[in-house]
Design a protein around this motif. Structure first.
Motif, PDB file in Angstrom:
ATOM      1  N   CYS A 274       0.945  -1.176   0.015  1.00 54.42           N
ATOM      2  CA  CYS A 274       0.091  -0.016  -0.174  1.00 54.42           C
ATOM      3  C   CYS A 274       0.910   1.303  -0.077  1.00 54.42           C
ATOM      4  O   CYS A 274       1.988   1.204   0.647  1.00 54.42           O
ATOM      5  N   THR A 275       0.407   2.214  -0.719  1.00 50.04           N
ATOM      6  CA  THR A 275       1.201   3.636  -0.663  1.00 50.04           C
ATOM      7  C   THR A 275       0.787   4.278   0.523  1.00 50.04           C
ATOM      8  O   THR A 275       1.818   4.708   1.379  1.00 50.04           O
ATOM      9  N   ARG A 276      -0.324   4.588   1.067  1.00 48.74           N
ATOM     10  CA  ARG A 276      -0.691   5.158   2.341  1.00 48.74           C
ATOM     11  C   ARG A 276      -1.223   3.610   3.024  1.00 48.74           C
ATOM     12  O   ARG A 276      -2.271   3.322   2.551  1.00 48.74           O
ATOM     13  N   ARG A 277      -1.027   3.607   4.340  1.00 44.09           N
ATOM     14  CA  ARG A 277      -1.132   2.516   4.972  1.00 44.09           C
ATOM     15  C   ARG A 277      -1.463   2.747   6.467  1.00 44.09           C
ATOM     16  O   ARG A 277      -0.645   3.664   7.177  1.00 44.09           O
TER      17      ARG A 277
ATOM     18  N   CYS B 274      -5.058  -0.655   3.897  1.00 47.92           N
ATOM     19  CA  CYS B 274      -4.444   0.325   2.758  1.00 47.92           C
ATOM     20  C   CYS B 274      -5.446   1.735   2.701  1.00 47.92           C
ATOM     21  O   CYS B 274      -6.756   1.534   2.291  1.00 47.92           O
TER      22      CYS B 274
ATOM     23  N   GLU C 215      -5.658   4.605   1.105  1.00 50.27           N
ATOM     24  CA  GLU C 215      -5.934   4.884  -0.340  1.00 50.27           C
ATOM     25  C   GLU C 215      -6.899   4.077  -1.073  1.00 50.27           C
ATOM     26  O   GLU C 215      -7.921   4.847  -1.634  1.00 50.27           O
TER      27      GLU C 215
ATOM     28  N   ASP D  47      -3.046  11.265   9.796  1.00 48.24           N
ATOM     29  CA  ASP D  47      -1.474  11.660   9.641  1.00 48.24           C
ATOM     30  C   ASP D  47      -0.628  11.056  10.904  1.00 48.24           C
ATOM     31  O   ASP D  47       0.396  10.274  10.758  1.00 48.24           O
TER      32      ASP D  47
ATOM     33  N   GLU E  87      -0.889   6.718  10.264  1.00 40.60           N
ATOM     34  CA  GLU E  87      -0.289   6.112   9.083  1.00 40.60           C
ATOM     35  C   GLU E  87       1.268   5.526   9.353  1.00 40.60           C
ATOM     36  O   GLU E  87       1.809   5.901  10.201  1.00 40.60           O
TER      37      GLU E  87
END
Length: 227
Positions: free
Chosen positions: A125-128, A180, A182, A223, A226
């Motif tokens: 995942c890019t953002r997780r 994930c 996003e 924030d 994550e």
């Protein structure tokens, strides 16, 4: 004949109007066996034209549209060490449950996942958000992930999570999951936030809530949460 089939494939791709699956659970099938009717076969999966798409001159198939999938964050011979996929000799076992009842382990290193009904993919995942020690989760036989503590409306699908062994200051070769953000919660975030504020919950009340698990659905702590 292959050139003829490739022309047919280009024509078929030109007719496909939308991406049939999340890119995070797509696999590169550019080198697959192109059939006369535009289907592509690779790794035991036959992709019809409605189950693949082109992106940046690469053809991607959607195996999870056709089979049950399990998604590992890193490759078979890797674990996540300090937020980076790193080669490891460690044997990764992925436990399968029926709701919360243990059924069996997928042995990634020794290849028993290859004989499983689950199609194995790996993509980080890019953002997780990572589930921490004490968080309970159960991978189901259909490839969905049940996370009781998050009180989600439904189990997470493969594009919404990935699983692996983690090694860092918090975890020492511990099996866990990444949610994930996003893919998973962008749609749910807005709805949940609307529900929270429509009930008249004040900011003072929110401050008193234990957000250890609610960070996944409350934008104010994204924030912070994550991984």
């Amino acid at each position: 004949m292959k050139g003829k089939y490739e022309f047919l494939l280009l024509l078929t791709l030109g007719l496909v109007q939308s991406q049939p699956c999340h890119h995070s659970v797509s696999v590169d099938i550019s080198d697959g066996d192109i059939k006369w009717n535009g289907e592509i076969s690779k790794d035991g999966v036959l992709y019809s034209s409605s189950n693949y798409y082109r992106k940046d001159n690469t053809i991607f198939g959607c195996p999870c549209n056709l089979k049950k999938c399990v998604r590992k964050c890193c490759a078979v011979d890797e674990i996540m060490e300090n937020k980076t996929c790193t080669k490891s000799e460690l044997n990764v076992f992925i436990p399968i449950h029926e709701v919360d009842n243990f059924l069996y382990n997928l042995d990634m290193k020794n290849g028993t996942h290859k004989t499983s009904d689950l199609f194995y993919i790996h993509n980080l995942c890019t953002r997780r958000i990572r589930l921490e020690p004490g968080d309970v989760f159960y991978l189901q036989p259909n490839g969905s992930l049940l996370v009781p503590d998050f009180e989600l409306d439904a189990p997470l699908k493969p594009h919404e999570y990935c699983l692996d062994v983690f090694k860092d200051d918090t975890m020492d070769n511990m099996f866990s999951a990444l949610i994930c953000v996003e893919e998973t919660t962008e749609e749910k975030l807005a709805e949940t936030t609307r529900n929270i504020y429509s009930t008249g919950v004040s900011l003072d009340d929110l401050a008193k809530i234990d957000v250890s698990h609610k960070c996944i659905i409350i934008p104010a702590c994204m924030d912070f949460a994550e991984f």
